[in-house]
Design an enzyme around this catalytic site. Structure first.
Site, mmCIF file in Angstrom:
data_model
loop_
_atom_site.group_PDB
_atom_site.id
_atom_site.type_symbol
_atom_site.label_atom_id
_atom_site.label_comp_id
_atom_site.label_asym_id
_atom_site.label_seq_id
_atom_site.Cartn_x
_atom_site.Cartn_y
_atom_site.Cartn_z
ATOM 1 N N HIS A 50 0.858 -1.190 0.000
ATOM 2 C CA HIS A 50 0.000 0.000 0.000
ATOM 3 C C HIS A 50 0.893 1.239 0.000
ATOM 4 C CE1 HIS A 50 -3.404 2.551 0.621
ATOM 5 N NE2 HIS A 50 -3.683 2.310 1.884
ATOM 6 N N HIS A 95 -2.592 -2.422 -9.501
ATOM 7 C CA HIS A 95 -3.580 -1.768 -8.634
ATOM 8 C C HIS A 95 -4.835 -2.624 -8.596
ATOM 9 C CE1 HIS A 95 -6.104 1.404 -6.897
ATOM 10 N NE2 HIS A 95 -4.977 1.992 -6.582
ATOM 11 N N ASP A 142 2.629 5.286 -6.717
ATOM 12 C CA ASP A 142 3.881 5.162 -5.947
ATOM 13 C C ASP A 142 5.130 5.025 -6.802
ATOM 14 O OD1 ASP A 142 1.908 3.361 -3.660
ATOM 15 O OD2 ASP A 142 2.849 5.304 -3.298
#
Ligand code: SDX
Length: 380
Positions: free
Chosen positions: A223, A262, A316
């Site tokens: 995450h 994702h 990210d």
């Protein structure tokens, strides 16, 4: 429980509530906060205004914005006992563990944290958001063995965060990049950390508990912790020429490549597109083209190999390069994510608890039904 109950591991695809706060379109790669496209807010708004929008449902009027801003600037300065707590207790395991502990400490200090009154929950939530830049900057300074810096009264949250982190007032460009990163990370549907906050507030626990749960959950590398791991991976690959080989080896070993994939986006994450352009321009100016070209080569290799499975860069992958260019070490990347996501955690916790239903899913039991006879220890 009937045997034909289907198990939805990780609640994959399960809709747990209705919300008006934000929408993630995983097929079109679209992110909406209260009806505004993320690209619009990223180019025209600021983190304070977006936090207000997420919590209250509309952009603030000039008067509402000035009041919200006044509170933010007032609360950004940490109380002496919190600064002392950070100086005495932080800097050992990881800045995310520090952040989780400091927010929990704030709750230990606030007598209102025993109330589930909605107005008190809202003001506690806003307070935590306003305090995040000071807390994260103080933790950073503690990890660097430097003194903690107080905010300046004339700077907003993004600029003050950079100032408190470095001791230098940021340039306009640095402030805009930081502010945009905070906007991009503020909310994202029922992601794991937001869900943790919602589960916590659904028991009528307080906002400090809900955000402590959010921070604790965001820490994981699947995450929010992926931004730190992604930049480390890009540096390990080392050059564009190595990307194809290294990525092939990682995928061959079924390793997860950090910053890709994702649960909802099966196309390019719209936030990654914006962050990639920041990373491109910043690396060109700071002589780090090779790092950016290595990242781009990794992206190309990943998309050619697993793009067909819906695996693309997520928020990210490029964010770490941007944060590093703003003077942050890798271990501070996820605390910056948490600083921003505090707005989404507060907004969604308030929305959920205002029409509350305690979260209590079921599990499919596949153990012994017994009853098994108990054999005393001396006979086992
Ligand atoms: C964030 O939910 C949110 O909105 C989160 C977030 C937010 O703003 O709150 O967007 C922020 O957390 C972004 C994600 C950051 N995490 C990472 O970058 C870690 C690496 N990514 C993966 O671990 C993964 O993509 C997840 C966890 C993000 C999502 O994975 P899923 O939906 O659980 O998918 P999966 O693990 O079941 O994978 C499906 C297939 C598998 O292959 P097969 O077994 O079918 O052959 O895709 C493969 C996986 O091996 N796969 C990857 C991969 N991600 C999925 N293979 C290599 N590298 C990856 N990154």
């Amino acid at each position: 429980m009937p045997d034909d109950q289907e198990v939805h591991k990780g609640l994959e695809g399960i809709i747990v509530n209705e919300t008006k706060i934000g929408y993630v379109d995983g097929q079109k790669g679209r992110l909406v906060y209260r009806g505004y496209d993320i690209e619009t807010l990223a180019s025209k708004s600021n983190f304070e205004e977006v936090s207000y929008l997420l919590i209250n449902g509309k952009l603030p009027s000039r008067e509402q914005f000035s009041e919200f801003n006044r509170k933010a600037r007032e609360r950004m300065k940490l109380p002496g006992n919190v600064v002392e707590f950070i100086e005495k207790n932080c800097g050992h395991s990881h800045p995310m563990s520090d952040l989780r502990t400091v927010v929990s400490f704030l709750g230990a200090l606030d007598a209102n944290s025993n109330s589930s009154d909605l107005n008190l929950q809202k003001s506690m939530g806003e307070d935590i958001i306003f305090r995040m830049p000071g807390i994260v900057a103080a933790i950073k300074r503690k990890w660097e063995g430097k003194s903690i810096i107080e905010p300046l009264p004339d700077l907003g949250m993004a600029a003050n965060f950079l100032y408190m982190s470095s001791g230098r007032k940021p340039t306009e460009e640095e402030e805009k990049v930081m502010d945009t990163c905070l906007i991009l990370h503020a909310d994202h549907g029922s992601n794991a950390s937001t869900f943790s906050s919602m589960v916590t507030i659904s028991t009528l626990a307080d906002m400090y508990s809900a955000l402590t749960a959010g921070i604790a959950t965001l820490k994981g590398p699947l995450h929010g912790g992926a931004n730190e791991q992604a930049l480390k991976m890009i540096k390990r690959v080392g050059s564009p020429e190595n990307a194809e080989r290294v990525i092939g080896e990682m995928l061959g070993k079924k390793e997860k490549v950090m910053g890709f994939g994702h649960r909802v986006y099966k196309v390019y994450d719209p936030r990654a597109r914006i962050l990639k352009e920041f990373a491109r321009s910043i690396s060109a100016k700071s002589g780090k083209q090779e790092l950016f070209e290595t990242a781009e080569a990794i992206e190309k290799a990943m998309i050619s190999k697993v793009g067909g499975k819906g695996i693309f860069p997520n928020v990210d992958f490029y964010s770490g390069m941007v944060y590093e260019s703003l003077g942050f070490e890798e271990n501070i990347f996820t605390p910056i994510f948490a600083f921003s996501r505090s707005a989404g955690w507060v907004a969604r916790s308030l929305e959920y608890v205002s029409d509350n239903r305690l979260f209590r899913p079921r599990s499919k039991y596949s153990g012994e039904m017994g009853p098994i006879e108990y054999v005393p220890l001396e006979k086992r």
